[in-house]
Design a protein around this motif. Structure first.
Motif, short mmCIF file in Angstrom:
data_model
loop_
_atom_site.label_atom_id
_atom_site.label_comp_id
_atom_site.label_asym_id
_atom_site.label_seq_id
_atom_site.Cartn_x
_atom_site.Cartn_y
_atom_site.Cartn_z
N LEU A 80 0.81 -1.23 0.00
CA LEU A 80 0.00 0.00 0.00
C LEU A 80 0.84 1.28 0.00
O LEU A 80 0.32 2.36 -0.22
N PRO A 84 -2.46 1.77 -4.57
CA PRO A 84 -3.74 1.80 -3.86
C PRO A 84 -4.72 0.71 -4.31
O PRO A 84 -5.82 0.63 -3.79
N LEU A 85 -4.32 -0.12 -5.29
CA LEU A 85 -5.27 -1.10 -5.85
C LEU A 85 -4.68 -2.52 -5.87
O LEU A 85 -4.59 -3.16 -6.93
N ALA A 120 -3.68 -9.18 -0.61
CA ALA A 120 -4.92 -8.38 -0.63
C ALA A 120 -6.10 -9.20 -0.11
O ALA A 120 -6.96 -8.68 0.60
N THR A 150 -5.82 6.52 -8.28
CA THR A 150 -4.45 6.59 -7.74
C THR A 150 -4.09 8.04 -7.40
O THR A 150 -3.52 8.32 -6.34
N TRP A 153 -5.89 9.12 -4.23
CA TRP A 153 -5.23 8.54 -3.05
C TRP A 153 -4.01 9.38 -2.65
O TRP A 153 -3.87 9.82 -1.52
N TRP A 189 -12.58 -6.43 -5.50
CA TRP A 189 -11.85 -5.16 -5.39
C TRP A 189 -12.61 -4.11 -4.57
O TRP A 189 -12.14 -3.01 -4.39
N LYS A 191 -12.82 -3.97 -1.45
CA LYS A 191 -11.99 -3.57 -0.31
C LYS A 191 -11.02 -2.46 -0.70
O LYS A 191 -10.74 -1.55 0.07
N ASP A 192 -10.50 -2.55 -1.95
CA ASP A 192 -9.60 -1.48 -2.43
C ASP A 192 -10.37 -0.15 -2.46
O ASP A 192 -9.85 0.89 -2.07
N ARG A 195 -11.16 1.19 1.08
CA ARG A 195 -9.96 1.78 1.70
C ARG A 195 -9.77 3.21 1.19
O ARG A 195 -9.40 4.11 1.93
#
Ligand SMILES: Cc1cc2nc3c(=O)[nH]c(=O)nc-3n(C[C@H](O)[C@H](O)[C@H](O)COP(=O)(O)OP(=O)(O)OC[C@H]3O[C@@H](n4cnc5c(N)ncnc54)[C@H](O)[C@@H]3O)c2cc1C
Ligand code: SF4
Length: 449
Positions: A80, A84-85, A120, A150, A153, A189, A191-192, A195
């Motif tokens: 991380l 970010p993915l 992940a 991205t 983030w 994805w 969860k990505d 976050r």
């Protein structure tokens, strides 16, 4: 028999016969204990070529070392820092890092992408560090694909306030409406995305630049604007018959299927033209919708841009690939496609892409029956609603170093500046743009002080 350190531990897969009519994920990933064994094959090179080959220089040995120790949360913390993915990259990245891994010289390269996916999947709740204190600057990002996400983030972590606009009702760009669920299940994805959502990014979904808001309005409301609008405009072959019913562009096709509006393809003959990610995805979607689907590709197997693993999966599912064939016209009856005229090709001298150029063989034309054709040769950036200075050759014009457009404070990233590329390069581009925007905003602050 004991497995050699040169052999990769295979991943679990959904069997071909069962998955032919099923949109569930094909690659089922490693069990935690298998991931530990696979990570232990890494020799932790003094000069890690994998890091150099990754477009955003992911610290691969750093996370493999944590997985080897059974510490999936520690691996996620390492991942991380740069990316970010991780659940996305662990599934769909074409992994240029694996191509250069020295383990691949005598055997199989380390399964770098599958191991990222394991981190992940087994430590999904690890979060990003706290953002820096608020800077007071506001940035608008148009486009919520991997490049836009991205940049969002990184700019949030820098302490800027970030608003992401997208014409679609959900964020993700191609991750939402392009890549099929059998390669990237939307749950996997989520969860990505969650976050990222925890970083207090503001989302303005269903807002299209040029229709609901103009660039000038964004410039007035924000200190900087990033255009990460992808390359979503269909690029056609421009051959006769493209106006017939039954002729699709791949972007419209994958969007229709992913958003629940799949056409009825049961029992139909479906030809997909192209050899990249999107062609392989479209043909595998067509198979799952009950079609008899095949690919027409103008070069040979070795030149196919799609990942070998995806090609293998497609063939296992019953897809036939006709190499060295190219359509010359679509044939219709009463306005509907019924056949394709195809011409055989041979390989010639390398073209600007470095691959041998397909050269048509005169007189080799033949007819193939088809009810549906899906053109998957390319896309370009939709420049229609952008100001003149931003209009480059099929992409947004930017300074190569800063990704700033000719308009001060307006930047661009991802497929919008490279043309259709891939997820890791979109991430790299989003990071580069965010760093340039941050530096530019900090300079504005100095000037104002
Ligand atoms: C079918 C398919 C499969 C693929 N498979 C892979 C793969 O396996 N691995 C891989 O690495 N790459 C793959 N790719 C390529 C990859 O998806 C793209 O390179 C990547 O998504 C580009 O990211 P991006 O953020 O630049 O743009 P995109 O992901 O395209 O996102 C652009 C976003 O901008 C929004 N937008 C556009 N115009 C406007 C506007 N005017 N106003 C507001 N919003 C707007 C769009 O709605 C979209 O959400 C695939 C592509 C396709 C089509
Ligand atoms: S190149 Fe391969 S062996 Fe070397 S550090 Fe990277 S993953 Fe490990």
């Amino acid at each position: 028999m004991e497995r050699s350190v040169w052999q990769r531990l295979p991943v679990r897969e959904f069997p071909p016969k069962e998955r032919r009519a099923d949109f569930r994920e094909v690659n089922l990933g490693y069990l935690p204990e298998d991931a530990i064994v696979e990570a232990s094959r890494c020799i932790f090179c003094r000069r890690p070529f994998c890091v150099e080959a990754c477009p955003f220089h992911q610290d691969v040995p750093g996370y493999l070392e944590r997985i080897k120790a059974g510490d999936f949360a520690g691996a996620m913390q390492v991942i991380l820092r740069d990316n970010p993915l991780p659940a996305v990259c662990g599934r769909v990245c074409p992994h240029p890092c694996e191509t250069v891994c020295p383990r691949g010289k005598k055997g199989d390269p380390i399964a770098i992408a599958w191991l990222k996916r394991a981190a992940a999947d087994y430590a999904p709740d690890v979060q990003f560090p706290e953002p820096a204190p608020p800077t007071g600057f506001k940035v608008a990002i148009v486009g919520s694909g991997p490049a836009g996400l991205t940049a969002a983030w990184q700019l949030r972590l820098n302490g800027h306030s970030v608003t992401v606009y997208d014409a679609m009702d959900k964020p993700g760009g191609m991750l939402h409406f392009g890549i099929p669920t059998f390669r990237l299940p939307r749950d996997a994805w989520r969860k990505d995305l969650e976050r990222l959502e925890a970083l207090n990014i503001e989302w303005r979904m269903g807002v299209k630049l040029g229709e609901h808001v103009t660039l000038e309005e964004l410039q007035q409301q924000y200190d900087a604007v990033l255009l990460a609008i992808g390359a979503l405009k269909p690029r056609w072959m421009n051959i006769p018959g493209e106006d017939l019913e039954g002729v699709w562009h791949v972007i419209d096709f994958v969007k229709a299927v992913n958003l629940g509006n799949a056409p009825d393809l049961k029992g139909k003959k479906v030809a997909v033209i192209g050899g990249g990610f999107s062609a392989i995805d479209a043909v595998r979607m067509a198979i799952r919708l009950g079609a008899e689907a095949f690919i027409l590709y103008r070069r040979d197997r070795a030149q196919m841009p799609a990942a070998q693993e995806e090609v293998k999966h497609a063939e296992e599912e019953g897809v036939t690939i006709h190499f060295l064939t190219n359509p010359t016209r679509f044939i219709g009856e009463n306005g509907k496609l019924v056949a394709i005229e195809v011409q055989r090709q041979q390989l010639g001298e390398p073209d600007e892409s470095g691959r041998p150029r397909p050269v048509p063989i005169p007189g080799s034309e033949f007819i193939m029956p088809a009810d549906v054709v899906i053109e998957a040769i390319s896309q370009e950036v939709d420049l229609t609603n952008l100001p003149e200075p931003l209009k480059g050759k099929r992409v947004i014009a930017v300074d190569a170093e800063t990704l700033q457009t000719p308009i001060q404070g307006v930047f661009a990233a991802g497929d919008a500046v490279t043309g259709p590329f891939d997820v890791p390069n979109a991430i790299a581009s989003g990071r580069k743009a965010a760093q340039a925007i941050h530096a530019w905003l900090m300079r504005q602050k100095e000037v104002a002080a």
